[in-house]
Design a protein around this motif. Structure first.
Motif, PDB file in Angstrom:
ATOM      1  N   LYS B  44       0.845  -1.196   0.000  1.00 52.75           N
ATOM      2  CA  LYS B  44       0.000   0.000   0.000  1.00 52.75           C
ATOM      3  C   LYS B  44       0.874   1.237   0.000  1.00 52.75           C
ATOM      4  N   VAL B  45       0.568   2.145  -0.942  1.00 51.08           N
ATOM      5  CA  VAL B  45       1.434   3.304  -1.153  1.00 51.08           C
ATOM      6  C   VAL B  45       0.558   4.546  -1.279  1.00 51.08           C
ATOM      7  N   ILE B  46       0.998   5.675  -0.729  1.00 46.60           N
ATOM      8  CA  ILE B  46       0.257   6.917  -0.882  1.00 46.60           C
ATOM      9  C   ILE B  46       1.140   7.937  -1.589  1.00 46.60           C
ATOM     10  N   ALA B  47       0.555   8.665  -2.537  1.00 46.40           N
ATOM     11  CA  ALA B  47       1.325   9.657  -3.300  1.00 46.40           C
ATOM     12  C   ALA B  47       0.625  11.003  -3.219  1.00 46.40           C
ATOM     13  N   ALA B  48       1.418  12.084  -3.098  1.00 51.29           N
ATOM     14  CA  ALA B  48       0.864  13.439  -3.080  1.00 51.29           C
ATOM     15  C   ALA B  48       1.670  14.286  -4.049  1.00 51.29           C
ATOM     16  N   VAL B  49       0.966  15.109  -4.817  1.00 45.32           N
ATOM     17  CA  VAL B  49       1.623  15.942  -5.828  1.00 45.32           C
ATOM     18  C   VAL B  49       1.317  17.406  -5.533  1.00 45.32           C
ATOM     19  N   TYR B  50       2.361  18.230  -5.531  1.00 49.16           N
ATOM     20  CA  TYR B  50       2.187  19.672  -5.350  1.00 49.16           C
ATOM     21  C   TYR B  50       2.773  20.358  -6.575  1.00 49.16           C
ATOM     22  N   GLY B  51       2.002  21.237  -7.203  1.00 49.88           N
ATOM     23  CA  GLY B  51       2.589  21.972  -8.307  1.00 49.88           C
ATOM     24  C   GLY B  51       1.600  22.209  -9.416  1.00 49.88           C
ATOM     25  N   PRO B  52       1.997  22.919 -10.456  1.00 49.21           N
ATOM     26  CA  PRO B  52       3.285  23.593 -10.566  1.00 49.21           C
ATOM     27  C   PRO B  52       3.359  24.814  -9.658  1.00 49.21           C
ATOM     28  N   ARG B  53       4.485  24.970  -9.014  1.00 47.32           N
ATOM     29  CA  ARG B  53       4.634  26.141  -8.156  1.00 47.32           C
ATOM     30  C   ARG B  53       6.029  26.711  -8.313  1.00 47.32           C
ATOM     31  N   GLU B  54       6.280  27.795  -7.619  1.00 48.25           N
ATOM     32  CA  GLU B  54       7.547  28.498  -7.794  1.00 48.25           C
ATOM     33  C   GLU B  54       8.703  27.626  -7.310  1.00 48.25           C
ATOM     34  N   VAL B 123       5.514   4.651   1.319  1.00 46.99           N
ATOM     35  CA  VAL B 123       5.038   3.278   1.397  1.00 46.99           C
ATOM     36  C   VAL B 123       4.437   3.064   2.776  1.00 46.99           C
ATOM     37  N   LEU B 124       3.151   2.704   2.807  1.00 44.53           N
ATOM     38  CA  LEU B 124       2.496   2.474   4.088  1.00 44.53           C
ATOM     39  C   LEU B 124       2.605   1.023   4.517  1.00 44.53           C
ATOM     40  N   GLN B 125       2.653   0.137   3.518  1.00 46.64           N
ATOM     41  CA  GLN B 125       2.755  -1.283   3.799  1.00 46.64           C
ATOM     42  C   GLN B 125       3.532  -1.900   2.640  1.00 46.64           C
ATOM     43  N   ALA B 126       4.644  -2.563   2.957  1.00 44.08           N
ATOM     44  CA  ALA B 126       5.506  -3.081   1.894  1.00 44.08           C
ATOM     45  C   ALA B 126       5.384  -4.595   1.801  1.00 44.08           C
TER      46      ALA B 126
END
Lengths: 198, 263
Positions: B44-54, B123-126
């Protein structure tokens, strides 16, 4: 090769073929690339609904394909675009501002812009007194000139201070090209004022 | 140790060409521009995306395209033994670089000059295949953020144990010491963006460490098919189709590569 789909409610994902580049022109949320066979195709770049709009210019008869996602990605300031910023710091030579909106779109995270002394007005550029043009906290409309760092200019009469507030917190009213007045106390302060749009 | 029983079942009851259950959840982190949770079996995997930013570090700014930053970490509780160093160790740095390069090849970077896109995967659970799950989660998060991409990158791993090619290895099969191949694919373009392989050491397996090229090709082809199966699921998930039921992929015996390596 997929036929051009005229269903305007169709949901597409990145990489979906929208049509041939010779038949439809790429709009927002799409891109053009050549496939393995050497044919130029228009692909979707976002997940969203596909819409085929009327041609943008009379010379180009192709329909414009656009993909609108449920979330518009954050805008990025481009050269020659009008931005709305809040002035952070004023020094005799320059002022720095946080860019909050690009055109009509608000930014989620700010970009930093710099206003140089000689970009404030077109005439008598050396005699500009920065503190008489901007103060910290003013909302300013400017045009992006260049990058690294982002430089802003005010040569167009429509650009400059649009909103500023006096110490009392009241929004000031423009009374001339260089002065703004607080409606409550009547005090006048000097600013570079923008042309009021009718 | 036997990884494939005489009846043709693996340790967790799967067939050799069967993927684990896939599950995706989009938009879990409301503060991020885009986010996704992706599960491949127990991984179980978590992904977060920030952007586009400076760009934070102006010296790293690129004048004609966006800068992509990626950080891979493992939660302390993700493995059986508590992870000592969640980030900064060699494996994490390597996987961060691999994910960054894979995503860079598919994002349309030219649309955002002088800005930065941050991808954080944890990775929350590998349970094997964390690299692949991270790439799949990052793709979904980028799609959720509305960042224009060439195609949805998907990834899957495959290996070769007991003379059988196996699709989507779990942790036990991965640590068995046999060769494993991770593939990242742009499914609609049919282009491979990532190809990583781990070949066994002779001390562990007591056999020749060379991996014959035709077996490698079969395993790679199997991983590519796995990527396409993941792509079907991700495409539906990113459209917002409610996919609560368990989604199993089974590569049908009639498909071409199955016949290839059956001797």
């Amino acid at each position: 090769m997929n036929a051009v789909d005229h269903d305007t409610c169709k949901v597409v994902t990145p990489g979906d073929v929208l049509g041939k580049a010779s038949e439809i022109s790429p709009g927002k949320g799409t891109y053009v690339a050549t496939d393995a066979a050497g044919v130029k195709l228009v692909y979707a770049a976002l997940t969203g609904s596909l819409s085929l709009n009327s041609p943008s210019s009379p010379s180009d008869k192709r329909l414009v394909a656009e993909v609108t996602g449920h979330k518009a990605h954050g805008a990025v300031p481009e050269r020659d675009c009008i931005v709305l910023c809040r002035v952070k710091k004023v020094t005799p030579m320059m002022a720095s501002a946080d860019i909050m909106c690009v055109g009509e779109k608000a930014l989620k995270e700010k970009f930093t812009g710099i206003i140089r002394q000689h970009d404030v007005r077109a005439t008598e550029v050396d005699k500009v007194y920065m503190y008489a043009s901007f103060r910290a906290g003013d909302i300013v409309k400017a045009e992006v000139v260049s990058f690294i760092p982002i430089l802003l200019d005010f040569l167009h009469p429509l650009l400059a201070i649009t909103i500023c507030s006096f110490g009392s917190g009241e929004k000031m009213v423009p009374i001339s090209w260089t002065e703004m007045q607080c409606p409550v106390t009547g005090q006048i302060e000097q600013r570079k004022v923008a042309k009021v749009e009718n | 140790m036997e990884f494939v029983s005489p009846e043709g079942l693996r340790l967790d009851g799967r067939r050799p060409l069967e993927m684990r259950q896939l599950r995706a959840e989009i938009g879990s982190i409301s503060k991020a521009d885009g986010s996704a949770v992706f599960e491949m079996g127990n991984t179980k995997v978590i992904a977060a995306v920030y952007g586009p930013r400076e760009v934070e570090n102006k010296s790293q700014q690129i004048s004609d395209k966006a800068l992509v930053r990626c950080e891979y970490t493992m939660a302390n509780f993700s493995t059986g033994d508590r992870v000592r160093k969640p980030k900064g160790d060699r494996r994490s740095t390597e996987i961060s670089m691999v994910i960054r390069q894979t995503m860079e090849s598919c994002i349309l970077l030219e649309k955002f000059p002088r800005s930065q896109i941050d991808i954080f995967v944890q990775v929350l659970q590998a349970d094997g295949g964390t690299r692949s799950a991270c790439i799949n989660a990052a793709t979904l998060a980028l799609a959720d953020a509305g960042i224009p991409m060439r195609d949805l990158v998907t990834s899957c791993s495959a290996g070769y144990l007991n003379s059988t090619p196996l699709l989507d290895l779990n942790y036990v099969e991965d640590s068995a010491g046999g060769p494993d191949v991770t593939v990242g694919l742009l499914p609609k373009m049919d282009k491979v963006t990532l190809l990583q392989t781990d070949v066994a050491l002779p001390e562990i397996l007591q056999m020749d460490s060379k991996l014959p090229i035709d077996i490698f090709e079969n395993v790679m082809q199997l991983a590519i098919e796995g990527c396409k199966a993941v792509a079907n699921y991700i495409r539906e998930a990113s459209k917002g189709v409610e996919f609560d039921q368990i989604f199993l992929t089974y590569i049908i015996p009639g498909s071409q590569h199955f016949k290839d390596f059956r001797k």
